[in-house]
Design an enzyme around this catalytic site. Structure first.
Site, PDB file in Angstrom:
ATOM      1  N   GLY A 260      -3.734  -7.527   4.039  1.00  0.00           N
ATOM      2  CA  GLY A 260      -4.985  -6.897   4.462  1.00  0.00           C
ATOM      3  C   GLY A 260      -5.857  -7.751   5.348  1.00  0.00           C
TER       4      GLY A 260
ATOM      5  N   THR B 276       0.905  -1.146   0.000  1.00  0.00           N
ATOM      6  CA  THR B 276       0.000   0.000   0.000  1.00  0.00           C
ATOM      7  C   THR B 276       0.940   1.191   0.000  1.00  0.00           C
ATOM      8  OG1 THR B 276      -1.552  -1.210   1.401  1.00  0.00           O
ATOM      9  CG2 THR B 276      -1.834   1.159   1.354  1.00  0.00           C
TER      10      THR B 276
ATOM     11  N   THR C 200       0.089  -0.975   6.449  1.00  0.00           N
ATOM     12  CA  THR C 200       0.359  -1.594   5.152  1.00  0.00           C
ATOM     13  C   THR C 200       0.744  -3.043   5.407  1.00  0.00           C
ATOM     14  OG1 THR C 200       1.924  -1.694   3.319  1.00  0.00           O
ATOM     15  CG2 THR C 200       2.694  -0.558   5.281  1.00  0.00           C
ATOM     16  N   GLY C 201       0.354  -3.917   4.490  1.00  0.00           N
ATOM     17  CA  GLY C 201       0.698  -5.326   4.665  1.00  0.00           C
ATOM     18  C   GLY C 201      -0.445  -6.212   4.230  1.00  0.00           C
TER      19      GLY C 201
ATOM     20  N   ARG D  56     -12.651  -8.573  -3.600  1.00  0.00           N
ATOM     21  CA  ARG D  56     -11.995  -8.720  -2.286  1.00  0.00           C
ATOM     22  C   ARG D  56     -11.705  -7.341  -1.693  1.00  0.00           C
ATOM     23  NH1 ARG D  56      -6.644  -6.846  -0.600  1.00  0.00           N
ATOM     24  NH2 ARG D  56      -6.035  -8.106   1.182  1.00  0.00           N
ATOM     25  N   VAL D  57     -11.951  -7.175  -0.406  1.00  0.00           N
ATOM     26  CA  VAL D  57     -11.665  -5.905   0.265  1.00  0.00           C
ATOM     27  C   VAL D  57     -10.573  -6.138   1.304  1.00  0.00           C
ATOM     28  CG1 VAL D  57     -12.625  -4.041   1.658  1.00  0.00           C
ATOM     29  CG2 VAL D  57     -14.044  -5.135  -0.082  1.00  0.00           C
ATOM     30  N   GLY D  58      -9.497  -5.396   1.198  1.00  0.00           N
ATOM     31  CA  GLY D  58      -8.401  -5.499   2.164  1.00  0.00           C
ATOM     32  C   GLY D  58      -8.566  -4.493   3.290  1.00  0.00           C
ATOM     33  N   ASP D  59      -7.489  -4.212   3.981  1.00  0.00           N
ATOM     34  CA  ASP D  59      -7.556  -3.314   5.145  1.00  0.00           C
ATOM     35  C   ASP D  59      -7.592  -1.833   4.769  1.00  0.00           C
ATOM     36  OD1 ASP D  59      -4.748  -3.874   4.278  1.00  0.00           O
ATOM     37  OD2 ASP D  59      -4.335  -2.242   5.668  1.00  0.00           O
TER      38      ASP D  59
HETATM   39  N1  GLY Z   1      -2.796  -3.788   2.502  1.00  0.00           N
HETATM   40  C1  GLY Z   1      -3.348  -3.856   1.226  1.00  0.00           C
HETATM   41  C2  GLY Z   1      -4.293  -4.939   1.056  1.00  0.00           C
HETATM   42  O1  GLY Z   1      -4.185  -5.980   1.689  1.00  0.00           O
HETATM   43  O2  GLY Z   1      -5.186  -4.802   0.264  1.00  0.00           O
END
Ligand code: GLY
Length: 252
Positions: free
Chosen positions: A190, A137, A187-188, A165-168
């Site tokens: 999600g 990210t 970041t990382g 798909r939805v990340g963090d």
């Molecule tokens: N940190 C970005 C994601 O997992 O989408």
């Protein structure tokens, strides 16, 4: 005034020059305007426009080869917004920033596209990059001379994850959080960050920013790449990761 930028937990110092450039652009805007929202988004745009980063133009590909991006912006005066699964806009962070002043706080997919078009953003084919690691990210946190804080974050998600798909990154408290006391970004990977509600829990852990972020990183297993950056209203500024995440701080 201060700004901190990162180029993603999955990245290496090879792209440090891109993060430095982003921080310098954000710093320039902060000096000119004393507006942390403009500064944090300006820094993020530099990395969205740099194909080496997993955000905007260089976003990684989903399972079926398409690009879907997420972005978020939040400010210490109580506003927050995010967009998710957006296709074919090269600077998603600008669309998230546009949403800051709306009643609705989060838009996904077709609704995000419609909103962007209504606000005058132009669709651009975003082909994305076949590279791109798990959970990169990009993002920036800035604080003005009067203690106003803003965070801005943008990502192409994780390579090979399913469409939708939805990340963090667009999730409040997981990938981003901001209030009068703190602006914080993650970041990382999600999924792992989301399960831990990482940003909010790290913030709650301690008034000492270094301790708080190091504790937050340890919520995840060592082999799950993750990083965090943050600024507190009392002036503390810190970035950390269990990877070689490139980041940059500029302060006066
Ligand atoms: N940190 C970005 C994601 O997992 O989408």
């Amino acid at each position: 005034m201060k700004i901190i930028c990162h180029g993603g937990a999955g990245h290496t110092p090879k792209v440090q020059d891109g993060v430095d450039k982003a921080a310098e652009e954000g710093w320039k805007i902060l000096k000119e305007t004393d507006n942390p929202t403009l500064a944090a988004t300006a820094a993020t745009i530099v990395m969205e426009d740099d194909f080496r980063f997993n955000a905007g133009t260089g976003s990684c590909l989903r399972e079926d080869g398409r690009v879907q991006t997420d972005a978020a912006v939040a400010t210490s005066d109580g506003r927050m917004s995010s967009i998710t699964n957006l296709e074919n806009f090269k600077n998603p962070v600008l669309i998230a920033r546009e949403l800051l002043d709306e009643f609705v706080t989060m838009l996904a997919g077709e609704g995000a596209v419609q909103f962007a078009l209504e606000k005058g953003f132009k669709k651009t084919k975003v082909k994305g990059s076949e590279k791109g690691w798990t959970g990169d990210t990009v993002g920036a946190v800035a604080i003005s001379s009067t203690g106003k804080i803003a965070v801005a974050s943008s990502t192409g998600g994780v390579r090979g994850r399913p469409v939708g798909r939805v990340g963090d990154t667009p999730l409040w408290g997981s990938g981003f959080y901001c209030d009068k006391e703190i602006g914080i970004l993650a970041t990382g990977v999600g999924e792992a960050i989301t399960k831990q509600l990482m940003c909010y829990r790290a913030y709650q852990h301690s008034n000492n920013l270094e301790k708080a972020l190091e504790w937050g990183i340890r919520l995840l297993p060592k082999d799950t790449g993750v990083g965090m950056i943050a600024i507190r209203s009392d002036g503390q500024i810190y970035g950390t990761s269990n990877t070689s995440m490139p980041f940059k701080i500029i302060k006066d």
